[in-house]
Write an enzyme that holds these catalytic residues in place. Structure first.
Site, PDB file in Angstrom:
ATOM      1  N   LYS A 172       0.553  -1.117  -0.062  1.00 18.05           N
ATOM      2  CA  LYS A 172      -0.125  -0.279  -0.343  1.00 18.05           C
ATOM      3  C   LYS A 172       1.270   1.450   0.227  1.00 18.05           C
ATOM      4  CE  LYS A 172      -3.179   2.522   3.122  1.00 18.05           C
ATOM      5  NZ  LYS A 172      -3.723   2.905   4.361  1.00 18.05           N
TER       6      LYS A 172
HETATM    7  C1  R5P Z   1      -1.572   4.486   7.719  1.00 19.84           C
HETATM    8  O1  R5P Z   1      -0.586   4.800   7.690  1.00 19.84           O
HETATM    9  C2  R5P Z   1      -3.262   4.174   8.191  1.00 19.84           C
HETATM   10  O2  R5P Z   1      -3.027   2.841   7.515  1.00 19.84           O
HETATM   11  C3  R5P Z   1      -4.093   5.380   7.390  1.00 19.84           C
HETATM   12  O3  R5P Z   1      -5.682   4.565   8.036  1.00 19.84           O
HETATM   13  C4  R5P Z   1      -3.920   5.230   5.653  1.00 19.84           C
HETATM   14  O4  R5P Z   1      -3.011   4.210   4.544  1.00 19.84           O
HETATM   15  C5  R5P Z   1      -5.425   5.596   5.224  1.00 19.84           C
HETATM   16  O5  R5P Z   1      -5.786   5.978   4.392  1.00 19.84           O
HETATM   17  P1  R5P Z   1      -6.498   7.210   4.057  1.00 19.84           P
HETATM   18  O6  R5P Z   1      -4.971   7.857   3.499  1.00 19.84           O
HETATM   19  O7  R5P Z   1      -6.451   6.430   2.453  1.00 19.84           O
HETATM   20  O8  R5P Z   1      -7.717   7.917   4.883  1.00 19.84           O
END
Ligand code: R5P
Length: 260
Positions: A172
């Site tokens: 990711k």
């Molecule tokens: C980050 O390290 C976490 O996993 C976050 O919860 C995740 O990346 C969040 O997703 P977004 O950036 O789409 O809110």
């Protein structure tokens, strides 16, 4: 790769499209009650029918998610820091036995390449991969970025490739220009993008579209869905891009249309 590992991955990345929409709601592990997640259960419940997997911590799942729910869990097993301190200072917070009890389809930690605790976070990933391989549980590595770190394809390619080399099963990372270079650096390991900070809906849809066009298998999106003024419409729109290869305009219509 063993049967159990393959089976768990195919619960998350849908074999029919080869794609996935993960809903990330693990922000509280270092951000506390993030906007939209104070009552996590209420926010997440209407979104579950449209998510292929839920990224969440063990504390949140036990507090806010009905165990009868039919959704693969990507269990956040790292933490130990907060937004008040050095973000890269993570430890493993949840052992593999608890991940198995929760029936996790994958486990996840962050890796801070270039961060103060770079080595420790790579060590966290390597230990999770060893445990995951033992029990057939895939590991999703998040290439986390510190406050002042670049997010270009050179850096994200470096960070993602290191996670691949350590043995992560899914990466990711963040979307950036020349994203195909990041995907290429990951070889056969599937790549999903995080949404990052809340953007106008059209921009978040464009980013999802560009990521898919550049070879990402999907998104692992949080704030751009649950902080939207129409979270259900937004996840449906993202889904249409990811699984049905809809255009950004078509997806935006889905987002707008579901407001009526
Ligand atoms: C980050 O390290 C976490 O996993 C976050 O919860 C995740 O990346 C969040 O997703 P977004 O950036 O789409 O809110």
């Amino acid at each position: 790769m063993n049967w159990g590992m393959k089976n768990r991955i195919s619960r998350i990345i849908k074999p029919k499209s080869g794609r996935c929409v993960m809903l990330a709601v693990d922000h509280g592990y270092f951000q506390g009650p993030t906007t939209g997640l104070a009552n996590l259960g209420k926010t997440v419940e209407p979104l579950l029918p449209y998510a292929d997997a839920l990224m969440i911590t063990r504390g949140a799942i036990r507090n806010w998610i009905d165990p009868a729910v039919d959704i693969p869990i990507i269990l956040r097993v790292s933490g130990g820091q907060s937004i008040l301190k050095e973000l890269s200072n993570e430890i493993i917070t949840t052992n593999i036995e608890d991940a198995i009890r929760i029936n996790a389809s994958a486990i996840t930690c962050s890796v801070y390449v270039g961060g103060e605790y770079e080595k420790e976070t790579i060590d966290n990933l390597s230990k999770l991969v060893d445990e995951g391989e033992k029990y057939g549980i895939p590991v999703l590595a998040v290439t986390a970025v510190g406050k002042d770190m670049a997010r270009d394809s050179r850096y994200l390619g470096l960070a993602s490739r290191i996670c691949v080399e350590i043995g992560a099963h899914i990466i990711k990372t963040y979307y950036t220009e020349e994203f195909e270079k990041v995907v290429e650096a990951c070889g056969n390991v599937p790549v999903v993008i995080a949404g990052g900070k809340k953007l106008p809906e059209m921009e978040a849809l464009q980013m999802s579209h560009d990521a898919i066009s550049s070879g990402a298998v999907g998104v692992d999106m949080g704030r751009n869905i649950f902080q939207s003024d129409n979270p259900v419409g937004m996840i449906q729109a993202v889904r249409a891009i990811v699984h049905e290869s809809k255009s950004v305009d078509e997806a935006y219509e889905i987002y707008e249309g579901s407001k009526k």
